[in-house]
Design an enzyme around this catalytic site. Structure first.
Site, PDB file in Angstrom:
ATOM      1  N   ASN A  71      -4.429   6.522  -2.234  1.00 43.01           N
ATOM      2  CA  ASN A  71      -4.245   6.694  -0.856  1.00 43.01           C
ATOM      3  C   ASN A  71      -3.861   7.993  -0.425  1.00 43.01           C
ATOM      4  O   ASN A  71      -4.075   8.685   0.594  1.00 43.01           O
ATOM      5  CB  ASN A  71      -3.232   5.767  -0.330  1.00 43.01           C
ATOM      6  CG  ASN A  71      -4.224   4.420  -0.162  1.00 43.01           C
ATOM      7  OD1 ASN A  71      -5.341   4.332  -0.306  1.00 43.01           O
ATOM      8  ND2 ASN A  71      -3.416   3.357   0.207  1.00 43.01           N
TER       9      ASN A  71
ATOM     10  N   HIS B 202      -1.281  -2.324  -7.113  1.00 41.75           N
ATOM     11  CA  HIS B 202      -1.953  -1.962  -5.579  1.00 41.75           C
ATOM     12  C   HIS B 202      -3.363  -2.013  -5.873  1.00 41.75           C
ATOM     13  O   HIS B 202      -4.044  -1.498  -6.421  1.00 41.75           O
ATOM     14  CB  HIS B 202      -1.595  -0.755  -5.266  1.00 41.75           C
ATOM     15  CG  HIS B 202      -2.441  -0.310  -4.034  1.00 41.75           C
ATOM     16  ND1 HIS B 202      -2.977   0.996  -3.940  1.00 41.75           N
ATOM     17  CD2 HIS B 202      -2.541  -0.877  -2.743  1.00 41.75           C
ATOM     18  CE1 HIS B 202      -3.375   1.041  -2.774  1.00 41.75           C
ATOM     19  NE2 HIS B 202      -3.075  -0.010  -1.819  1.00 41.75           N
TER      20      HIS B 202
ATOM     21  N   GLU C 282      -3.757  -0.106  -8.968  1.00 45.58           N
ATOM     22  CA  GLU C 282      -2.721   1.020  -9.364  1.00 45.58           C
ATOM     23  C   GLU C 282      -1.662   0.193  -9.551  1.00 45.58           C
ATOM     24  O   GLU C 282      -0.967  -0.500  -8.888  1.00 45.58           O
ATOM     25  CB  GLU C 282      -2.622   2.000  -8.147  1.00 45.58           C
ATOM     26  CG  GLU C 282      -3.803   2.921  -7.944  1.00 45.58           C
ATOM     27  CD  GLU C 282      -3.537   3.708  -6.366  1.00 45.58           C
ATOM     28  OE1 GLU C 282      -3.893   4.978  -6.596  1.00 45.58           O
ATOM     29  OE2 GLU C 282      -2.825   3.211  -5.714  1.00 45.58           O
TER      30      GLU C 282
ATOM     31  N   SER D 288       0.924  -1.237   0.005  1.00 45.62           N
ATOM     32  CA  SER D 288       0.015   0.044  -0.001  1.00 45.62           C
ATOM     33  C   SER D 288       0.761   1.251   0.033  1.00 45.62           C
ATOM     34  O   SER D 288       0.342   2.552  -0.443  1.00 45.62           O
ATOM     35  CB  SER D 288      -0.763   0.129   1.249  1.00 45.62           C
ATOM     36  OG  SER D 288      -1.493  -0.974   1.685  1.00 45.62           O
TER      37      SER D 288
HETATM   38  P1  NAI Z   1      -2.796 -10.019   6.340  1.00 46.62           P
HETATM   39  O1  NAI Z   1      -1.996  -9.787   7.645  1.00 46.62           O
HETATM   40  O2  NAI Z   1      -4.230 -10.115   6.203  1.00 46.62           O
HETATM   41  O3  NAI Z   1      -2.072 -10.953   5.482  1.00 46.62           O
HETATM   42  C1  NAI Z   1      -0.568 -11.038   5.150  1.00 46.62           C
HETATM   43  C2  NAI Z   1      -0.458 -12.438   5.169  1.00 46.62           C
HETATM   44  O4  NAI Z   1       1.122 -12.597   4.866  1.00 46.62           O
HETATM   45  C3  NAI Z   1      -0.530 -13.004   6.669  1.00 46.62           C
HETATM   46  O5  NAI Z   1      -1.479 -14.135   6.323  1.00 46.62           O
HETATM   47  C4  NAI Z   1       0.988 -13.598   7.050  1.00 46.62           C
HETATM   48  O6  NAI Z   1       1.109 -14.858   7.509  1.00 46.62           O
HETATM   49  C5  NAI Z   1       1.594 -13.469   5.634  1.00 46.62           C
HETATM   50  N1  NAI Z   1       3.117 -13.548   5.500  1.00 46.62           N
HETATM   51  C6  NAI Z   1       3.924 -12.706   6.247  1.00 46.62           C
HETATM   52  N2  NAI Z   1       5.230 -12.796   5.701  1.00 46.62           N
HETATM   53  C7  NAI Z   1       5.055 -13.901   5.006  1.00 46.62           C
HETATM   54  C8  NAI Z   1       6.161 -14.297   4.251  1.00 46.62           C
HETATM   55  N3  NAI Z   1       7.639 -14.021   4.472  1.00 46.62           N
HETATM   56  N4  NAI Z   1       6.074 -15.343   3.509  1.00 46.62           N
HETATM   57  C9  NAI Z   1       4.827 -15.745   3.121  1.00 46.62           C
HETATM   58  N5  NAI Z   1       3.876 -15.335   4.057  1.00 46.62           N
HETATM   59  C10 NAI Z   1       3.992 -14.241   4.698  1.00 46.62           C
HETATM   60  O7  NAI Z   1      -2.606  -8.382   5.252  1.00 46.62           O
HETATM   61  P2  NAI Z   1      -3.248  -7.887   4.188  1.00 46.62           P
HETATM   62  O8  NAI Z   1      -4.071  -6.752   4.760  1.00 46.62           O
HETATM   63  O9  NAI Z   1      -3.711  -8.865   3.215  1.00 46.62           O
HETATM   64  O10 NAI Z   1      -2.143  -6.912   3.458  1.00 46.62           O
HETATM   65  C11 NAI Z   1      -1.130  -7.622   2.587  1.00 46.62           C
HETATM   66  C12 NAI Z   1      -0.716  -6.477   1.784  1.00 46.62           C
HETATM   67  O11 NAI Z   1      -1.459  -5.959   0.958  1.00 46.62           O
HETATM   68  C13 NAI Z   1       0.051  -5.465   2.485  1.00 46.62           C
HETATM   69  O12 NAI Z   1       1.366  -5.003   1.853  1.00 46.62           O
HETATM   70  C14 NAI Z   1      -0.841  -4.132   2.546  1.00 46.62           C
HETATM   71  O13 NAI Z   1      -0.245  -2.905   2.726  1.00 46.62           O
HETATM   72  C15 NAI Z   1      -1.336  -4.317   1.278  1.00 46.62           C
HETATM   73  N6  NAI Z   1      -2.801  -4.014   1.187  1.00 46.62           N
HETATM   74  C16 NAI Z   1      -3.639  -4.026   2.170  1.00 46.62           C
HETATM   75  C17 NAI Z   1      -5.042  -3.607   1.972  1.00 46.62           C
HETATM   76  C18 NAI Z   1      -5.952  -3.673   2.934  1.00 46.62           C
HETATM   77  O14 NAI Z   1      -7.079  -3.202   3.049  1.00 46.62           O
HETATM   78  N7  NAI Z   1      -5.939  -4.513   4.058  1.00 46.62           N
HETATM   79  C19 NAI Z   1      -5.290  -2.915   0.528  1.00 46.62           C
HETATM   80  C20 NAI Z   1      -4.430  -2.824  -0.260  1.00 46.62           C
HETATM   81  C21 NAI Z   1      -3.028  -3.298  -0.103  1.00 46.62           C
END
Ligand code: NAI
Length: 331
Positions: A193, A142, A154, A121
């Site tokens: 954002n 994104h 994006e 993000s």
């Molecule tokens: P989340 O915490 O729900 O999921 C992240 C997952 O990655 C977790 O299940 C974790 O176990 C896993 N993980 C962490 N390190 C790892 C590794 N080295 N190898 C494999 N798996 C690993 O987070 P979310 O919300 O899905 O965010 C993920 C990405 O997307 C972030 O970069 C966030 O900034 C971005 N993002 C999030 C949005 C949102 O609304 N939550 C919107 C747009 C982008």
């Protein structure tokens, strides 16, 4: 250009499972790896819940759910997940050292022609992949949550992103019905954002100053320009009212609104009181299991209605998508 057939998601959390699900809906093969076994165990269940919801709303055929789920493979190791991938998208936690380490690793284990993308993000390709061997194959994609209901992606072009990488990714995303904008400079927050957070700063400020309550601010926005924003962007609106009038309003208000860079005092107070929102059961609103379900359903239904009005689903009819005007036929 070879057509992209196999996508790998690294991270199966909130975003990873939804992004993977969307590619599977369009008939691509999807592999997912998460380093947390508990998350791996629930990925398919979460995707199935979303698919059932989509079928109920006639966005996919109910009879296709099994085939879509069968196109998603969950892997116990990263190496197994990326084997044969054409494109790898990471959606791991928003932590720069973690992302940097992951891109270094992916650069080593994925053949030269594999595209590597990040759903970050805030971080840019130079930050997470500036020093890998082949940064020309890296870019940002994104998404917005929930990725299967919000059309925009994006695409963030890094300083070293290659033209072929950019073109292939844009074609892939457009091919599954996403709306794509290319962010041409590596700036934090990209486009949406940056603008969204400017709105949030002032919304928090209005409440902090006692001008209105959180409920009133939400109501004011949802029932006024919030309605318009889904169908008319700021530049369309500027043209409609006239640049001269817009400048007068701009000049009168810009000196009045908050412009400092300190953390929001309102948010700090909420955090201190453990009022984090849904996570703790109370934030600016009270959240019970029931009220959360109701509010989420209302939001999802409104998003679907807007997408239908905007012809998003008919633009993007993949092989598992239910044709928009066919109602329940084909179930
Ligand atoms: P989340 O915490 O729900 O999921 C992240 C997952 O990655 C977790 O299940 C974790 O176990 C896993 N993980 C962490 N390190 C790892 C590794 N080295 N190898 C494999 N798996 C690993 O987070 P979310 O919300 O899905 O965010 C993920 C990405 O997307 C972030 O970069 C966030 O900034 C971005 N993002 C999030 C949005 C949102 O609304 N939550 C919107 C747009 C982008």
């Amino acid at each position: 250009m070879e057509p992209v057939k196999r996508i790998t998601l690294i991270g199966g959390g909130l975003m990873g499972h939804g992004i993977g699900q969307e590619f599977a809906c369009y008939g691509l093969e999807v592999s997912i790896f998460d380093d947390d076994p508990a998350i791996r165990e629930t990925v398919l269940e979460r995707i199935e819940t979303n698919l059932v919801f989509m079928a109920k709303n006639h966005l996919i055929f109910e009879k296709k759910i099994k085939a879509i789920l069968a196109a998603v493979q969950i892997h116990d190791t990263l190496e197994a997940a990326v084997e044969n991938a054409d494109v790898v998208i990471e959606a791991i936690s928003e932590n720069l050292p973690l992302k940097k380490g992951l891109f270094k690793h992916l650069d080593r284990v994925c053949p030269r022609n594999v595209i590597l993308a990040s759903n970050s993000s805030s971080f840019t390709p130079s930050q997470y992949a500036g020093s890998i061997n082949y940064p020309d194959r890296v870019l940002g994609t994104h998404y917005f949550n929930p990725p299967y209901l919000i059309p925009l992606v994006e695409v963030v072009k890094g300083e070293k992103t290659g033209e072929k990488t950019l073109k292939t990714m844009i074609a892939l995303l457009k091919g599954i019905g996403k709306r794509v904008v290319v962010v041409k400079k590596e700036v934090p927050g990209f486009i949406a954002n940056r603008i969204q957070i400017a709105l949030f700063r002032e919304a928090f400020n209005v409440v902090e100053q006692g001008i209105a309550s959180p409920e009133e601010v939400d109501m004011a926005i949802k029932s006024s320009f919030g309605r318009r924003l889904g169908v008319m962007g700021p530049f369309e609106q500027c043209d409609i009212i006239g640049a001269d009038l817009k400048l007068s309003i701009y000049n009168a208000l810009v000196p009045e609104i908050k412009s400092d860079t300190k953390p929001s005092r309102l948010l700090l107070r909420q955090i201190k009181a453990k009022k984090l929102g849904v996570k703790t059961g109370e934030g600016f609103y009270r959240w019970t299991k029931n009220s959360r379900k109701k509010r989420y359903e209302r939001i999802q239904k409104a998003l679907i209605a807007m997408n239908k009005m905007d012809n998003i689903f008919s633009e993007s009819s993949g092989k598992n998508r239910e044709p928009e005007d066919k109602g329940k036929k084909g179930k």
